[in-house]
Write a protein that holds these residues in place. Structure first.
Motif, mmCIF file in Angstrom:
data_model
loop_
_atom_site.group_PDB
_atom_site.id
_atom_site.type_symbol
_atom_site.label_atom_id
_atom_site.label_comp_id
_atom_site.label_asym_id
_atom_site.label_seq_id
_atom_site.Cartn_x
_atom_site.Cartn_y
_atom_site.Cartn_z
ATOM 1 N N ASP A 121 11.391 0.708 22.625
ATOM 2 C CA ASP A 121 10.310 -0.166 23.110
ATOM 3 C C ASP A 121 10.862 -1.313 23.948
ATOM 4 O OD1 ASP A 121 11.435 -1.274 20.828
ATOM 5 O OD2 ASP A 121 9.615 -2.381 20.308
ATOM 6 N N GLU A 122 12.083 -1.768 23.610
ATOM 7 C CA GLU A 122 12.679 -2.842 24.393
ATOM 8 C C GLU A 122 12.995 -2.363 25.811
ATOM 9 O OE1 GLU A 122 15.060 -5.971 22.638
ATOM 10 O OE2 GLU A 122 16.784 -5.074 23.650
ATOM 11 N N GLY B 26 6.150 12.516 24.864
ATOM 12 C CA GLY B 26 4.798 12.000 24.710
ATOM 13 C C GLY B 26 4.851 10.502 24.497
ATOM 14 N N SER B 27 3.722 9.826 24.753
ATOM 15 C CA SER B 27 3.754 8.366 24.641
ATOM 16 C C SER B 27 3.604 7.935 23.194
ATOM 17 C CB SER B 27 2.654 7.743 25.487
ATOM 18 O OG SER B 27 1.404 7.973 24.872
ATOM 19 N N THR C 239 -2.177 15.602 3.696
ATOM 20 C CA THR C 239 -2.116 14.445 2.801
ATOM 21 C C THR C 239 -1.973 13.146 3.596
ATOM 22 O OG1 THR C 239 0.265 14.738 2.582
ATOM 23 C CG2 THR C 239 -1.110 15.656 0.834
ATOM 24 N N THR C 240 -1.203 13.173 4.693
ATOM 25 C CA THR C 240 -1.072 11.959 5.509
ATOM 26 C C THR C 240 -1.157 12.308 6.977
ATOM 27 O OG1 THR C 240 1.315 12.165 5.520
ATOM 28 C CG2 THR C 240 0.399 10.632 3.914
ATOM 29 N N ALA C 241 -1.642 11.345 7.761
ATOM 30 C CA ALA C 241 -1.657 11.456 9.219
ATOM 31 C C ALA C 241 -1.385 10.079 9.787
ATOM 32 C CB ALA C 241 -3.008 11.969 9.700
ATOM 33 N N THR C 242 -0.306 9.948 10.565
ATOM 34 C CA THR C 242 0.062 8.646 11.131
ATOM 35 C C THR C 242 0.307 8.798 12.620
ATOM 36 O OG1 THR C 242 1.637 8.829 9.318
ATOM 37 C CG2 THR C 242 1.337 6.640 10.259
ATOM 38 N N VAL C 243 -0.222 7.862 13.396
ATOM 39 C CA VAL C 243 0.066 7.849 14.830
ATOM 40 C C VAL C 243 0.977 6.667 15.126
ATOM 41 C CG1 VAL C 243 -0.886 7.715 17.150
ATOM 42 C CG2 VAL C 243 -2.184 8.826 15.332
ATOM 43 N N ARG C 244 2.065 6.930 15.803
ATOM 44 C CA ARG C 244 2.968 5.827 16.174
ATOM 45 C C ARG C 244 3.678 6.159 17.474
ATOM 46 N NH1 ARG C 244 7.400 8.345 14.964
ATOM 47 N NH2 ARG C 244 7.515 9.657 13.115
ATOM 48 N N GLN C 245 4.389 5.119 17.995
ATOM 49 C CA GLN C 245 5.177 5.314 19.209
ATOM 50 C C GLN C 245 6.357 6.212 18.895
ATOM 51 O OE1 GLN C 245 6.244 1.917 21.672
ATOM 52 N NE2 GLN C 245 4.537 2.853 22.742
ATOM 53 N N PRO C 246 6.789 7.013 19.870
ATOM 54 C CA PRO C 246 7.971 7.815 19.593
ATOM 55 C C PRO C 246 9.174 6.895 19.361
ATOM 56 C CG PRO C 246 7.337 8.000 21.899
ATOM 57 C CD PRO C 246 6.267 7.226 21.225
ATOM 58 N N THR C 247 9.993 7.235 18.420
ATOM 59 C CA THR C 247 11.165 6.417 18.153
ATOM 60 C C THR C 247 12.313 6.879 19.027
ATOM 61 O OG1 THR C 247 11.915 7.942 16.477
ATOM 62 C CG2 THR C 247 10.512 6.122 15.737
ATOM 63 N N LEU C 248 13.346 6.050 19.049
ATOM 64 C CA LEU C 248 14.542 6.414 19.792
ATOM 65 C C LEU C 248 15.067 7.752 19.290
ATOM 66 C CD1 LEU C 248 16.887 5.923 21.671
ATOM 67 C CD2 LEU C 248 17.915 4.483 19.930
ATOM 68 N N ASP C 249 14.941 7.931 17.974
ATOM 69 C CA ASP C 249 15.436 9.169 17.383
ATOM 70 C C ASP C 249 14.715 10.376 17.977
ATOM 71 O OD1 ASP C 249 17.272 10.262 15.533
ATOM 72 O OD2 ASP C 249 15.565 10.870 14.307
ATOM 73 N N GLU C 250 13.426 10.241 18.199
ATOM 74 C CA GLU C 250 12.668 11.369 18.742
ATOM 75 C C GLU C 250 13.024 11.636 20.205
ATOM 76 O OE1 GLU C 250 8.859 11.126 15.786
ATOM 77 O OE2 GLU C 250 9.012 9.824 17.521
ATOM 78 N N VAL C 251 13.232 10.529 20.957
ATOM 79 C CA VAL C 251 13.672 10.704 22.343
ATOM 80 C C VAL C 251 15.006 11.442 22.338
ATOM 81 C CG1 VAL C 251 14.416 9.504 24.424
ATOM 82 C CG2 VAL C 251 12.491 8.637 23.116
ATOM 83 N N VAL D 93 3.833 15.720 16.019
ATOM 84 C CA VAL D 93 3.119 16.226 17.189
ATOM 85 C C VAL D 93 3.243 15.209 18.316
ATOM 86 C CG1 VAL D 93 0.945 17.150 18.021
ATOM 87 C CG2 VAL D 93 1.482 17.243 15.570
ATOM 88 N N PRO D 94 3.963 15.535 19.383
ATOM 89 C CA PRO D 94 4.023 14.608 20.512
ATOM 90 C C PRO D 94 2.687 14.585 21.240
ATOM 91 C CG PRO D 94 5.478 16.512 20.844
ATOM 92 C CD PRO D 94 4.678 16.782 19.619
ATOM 93 N N LEU D 95 2.224 13.384 21.544
ATOM 94 C CA LEU D 95 0.921 13.263 22.189
ATOM 95 C C LEU D 95 1.083 12.573 23.536
ATOM 96 C CD1 LEU D 95 -1.079 11.883 19.135
ATOM 97 C CD2 LEU D 95 -1.178 14.221 20.033
#
Lengths: 344, 280
Positions: free
Chosen positions: A212-213, A243-244, A306-318, A283-285
């Motif tokens: 994000d930085e 994905g964003s 059981t869970t569903a969370t939307v967040r920014q992709p992390t460095l790890d995912e990139v 799931v990349p969106l």
């Protein structure tokens, strides 16, 4: 942003031009560690260039070589066309370096630090004092001016450190992980300060561990992994691969993972990434709104989550997307094996 | 982007237009002197905040002068008073060595701090971060040399060389300490830790001071030892100090001592700068 200096020829517009940079540690013959392994880096004048990578990727080593602090073992580098190896003294006049750990004197006060650096850069006493006072005011440190640095907070040190790098008004500024270890509020202040520098036309080479930085500040980003450049592009280009944002799902019944993956692929036209823990899907969106479509599709397929969370992709995912392995090496290597196939 | 706040400095972009060829390729002599003075100023600020740096230079002259004079005086010269002209110049040289020894340890500790990263990244003479503290350290040598002579006088020492001779010996001690400090500065730049510097410094300091004519006449030693004592540069400094303080004469020994000091600086200062520039 790049309109400050029109460039007659393509190479003249480069603030940093490095090709095939190599740095090895350890003796030849025994275990030689290639901290930087053939990196090319071209930073255009007036831009903010982000070097993104995990701890130990070789970011700081690379910056140290460009700043004449470490000998270059291979390749060549120039700053505004001045060769780093042949003309270190000239290069140092073009650079302001702000280190990962604040490089200011613990035993001196804030004013004394800035006066010392101003004196070292050739300013007379009265001018040095004026510069110190002005910079302290600009960085909101006037009240702490007579305090010793050892009594400073982490954020204050970083700000003083950055202030010290600006005394010579260098056309190129290196920021080595400027916000690592800072709390979110101080981090935001640091970002504002950096944006001000950019607005004034400085060229900035920034290293960071945070996507994000880099996203917030950089015009272009190079992703470094284990001493090699694995990708380069604008933040948009890099994130397009992941994905964003990311929707993380966990299924009630882990045996339905494959079925769920198929449903998601049908809904979005793209396959999700299976997470290391069973029953999880990333799931990349393209944008966060896509999450709704996925949830509806799963509901229609009668797959329970059981869970569903939307967040920014992390460095790890990139990283995962770019290199096929996690940014931090994990103990369970088999995870990497099975995930490598998921990434195109 | 956020709004641009007015800064007291001109925009850095102004400098971006600078043609790199206009930049100096190395610091001038004048800049080097200025930078060294700025570094010396930093060192004095540090001294003021760590007054324990003055413990050795104040307590040691008091302790050693009295201790050596009363212990060895009777045995070597018959009486404490007769021993003083022999021992005071000796103690002066020993004090010079022990006080300048701290240079290496302190530099090593200092170099591990983040601020040295900045010094390295600045367009300054590579010798400035080393020469600055060395210059500030002259304050310590001055205190030590002055106190040693004063303690001697308090114990009944009446220098035969008069005021000028005594001042000459005092000055030579300070010059010698500053010169020898470059050996320890070099050690500070090559050793891996402050403890290592401390250990090696001790190993250099003890033979140099005790295997000299500082405490006993060289003639009283076995031949092989006498040979070493005579080439030991500390012996030359001691003899030169004796000639100046006791006789008030500028003898060839003074010349040899100064030449030795110059040689030490000429060898170790460039070595120190070289290894400092190479160090991470």
């Amino acid at each position: 942003m790049n309109d400050t200096l029109p460039s007659p020829t393509p190479r003249d517009d480069l603030a940093v031009d490095a090709t095939g940079l190599v740095k090895t540690f350890g003796r030849p013959g025994s275990s030689v560690f290639r901290a930087v392994d053939g990196v090319d880096l071209q930073v255009v004048r007036g831009e903010v260039f982000g070097v993104l990578g995990p701890n130990g990727a070789g970011k700081t080593t690379m910056l140290s070589m460009l700043a004449t602090l470490l000998p270059i073992d291979g390749g060549r580098a120039s700053i505004f066309g001045v060769d780093v190896v042949d003309q270190p003294h000239r290069v140092r006049q073009l650079l302001g370096v702000t280190g990962q750990y604040a490089s200011v004197d613990e035993n001196l006060t804030a004013t004394e630090n800035l006066v010392l650096f101003a004196r070292l850069l050739g300013h007379r006493w009265p001018a040095a004092r004026t510069i110190a006072a002005d910079l302290l005011e600009r960085f909101g440190l006037t009240e702490a001016a007579t305090r010793q640095i050892k009594n400073f907070s982490g954020g204050m040190r970083r700000r003083l450190d950055l202030a010290a790098s600006l005394i010579s008004r260098p056309p190129l500024i290196f920021l080595d992980e400027p916000t690592t270890g800072l709390d979110p509020r101080t981090r935001g202040q640091m970002w504002d300060t950096i944006r001000e520098l950019v607005a004034q036309g400085s060229t900035i080479l920034l290293t960071t561990q945070y996507l994000d930085e880099a996203d917030q500040l950089a015009d272009r980003i190079a992703v470094i992994d284990a001493g090699r450049k694995v990708a380069e592009g604008t933040p948009e280009e890099l994130k397009a691969g992941v994905g964003s944002s990311t929707l993380h799902l966990r299924l009630t019944d882990r045996t339905q993972t494959a079925a769920a993956a198929a449903v998601v692929e049908r809904a979005l036209g793209e396959a999700p990434v299976l997470t290391p823990e069973a029953g999880g899907l990333n799931v990349p969106l393209a944008n966060a709104d896509g999450a709704g479509d996925v949830l509806i599709a799963l509901r229609q397929a009668e797959l329970s989550i059981t869970t569903a969370t939307v967040r920014q992709p992390t460095l790890d995912e990139v990283f995962l997307a770019l290199t096929g392995h996690h940014s931090e090496p994990t103990e369970n290597d088999h995870q990497n094996d099975h995930e490598t196939e998921e990434v195109a | 982007m956020t709004a641009v706040t007015e800064s007291p400095q001109a925009p850095p972009a102004v400098r971006a237009a600078v043609v790199p060829e206009d930049l100096a390729s190395r610091p001038s002599l004048r800049e080097t002197v200025d930078q060294t003075l700025a570094m010396a100023w930093r060192a004095t600020k540090k001294m003021r905040r760590n007054p324990e740096q003055f413990f050795d230079v104040t307590i040691q002259p008091l302790l050693f002068t009295a201790m050596f004079a009363y212990i060895f005086g009777g045995a070597i010269s018959g009486s404490v008073k007769d021993y003083l002209p022999l021992i005071i110049p000796g103690i002066l040289a020993q004090t010079a060595l022990t006080t300048c020894m701290a240079m290496g340890t302190q530099l090593r500790e200092d170099m591990d701090k983040g601020v040295f990263d900045r010094f390295r990244s600045l367009p300054i003479a590579r010798i400035a971060p080393l020469a600055g503290p060395a210059l500030a350290d002259v304050i310590r040598y001055t205190i030590a040399a002055t106190l040693t002579i004063l303690v001697g006088i308090a114990m009944g020492y009446r220098p035969g060389g008069g005021v000028l001779g005594t001042l000459g010996g005092w000055l030579l001690t300070i010059v010698a300490a500053w010169s020898l400090a470059w050996i320890f500065t070099w050690l500070g730049t090559v050793a891996r830790s402050a403890q290592a510097v401390q250990g090696i410094s001790m190993m250099i300091m003890f033979p140099l001071t005790f295997l000299s004519n500082a405490f006993v006449p060289a003639e009283s030693l076995p031949g092989w030892l006498e040979a070493f004592v005579k080439v030991n540069p500390v012996s030359h400094v001691v003899t030169a100090c004796r000639d100046l303080i006791n006789e008030g004469q500028v003898t060839a020994e003074v010349g040899w001592a100064l030449l030795g000091c110059a040689a030490v600086v000429a060898i170790f200062a460039p070595l120190a700068v070289r290894s400092y520039s190479r160090k991470l």
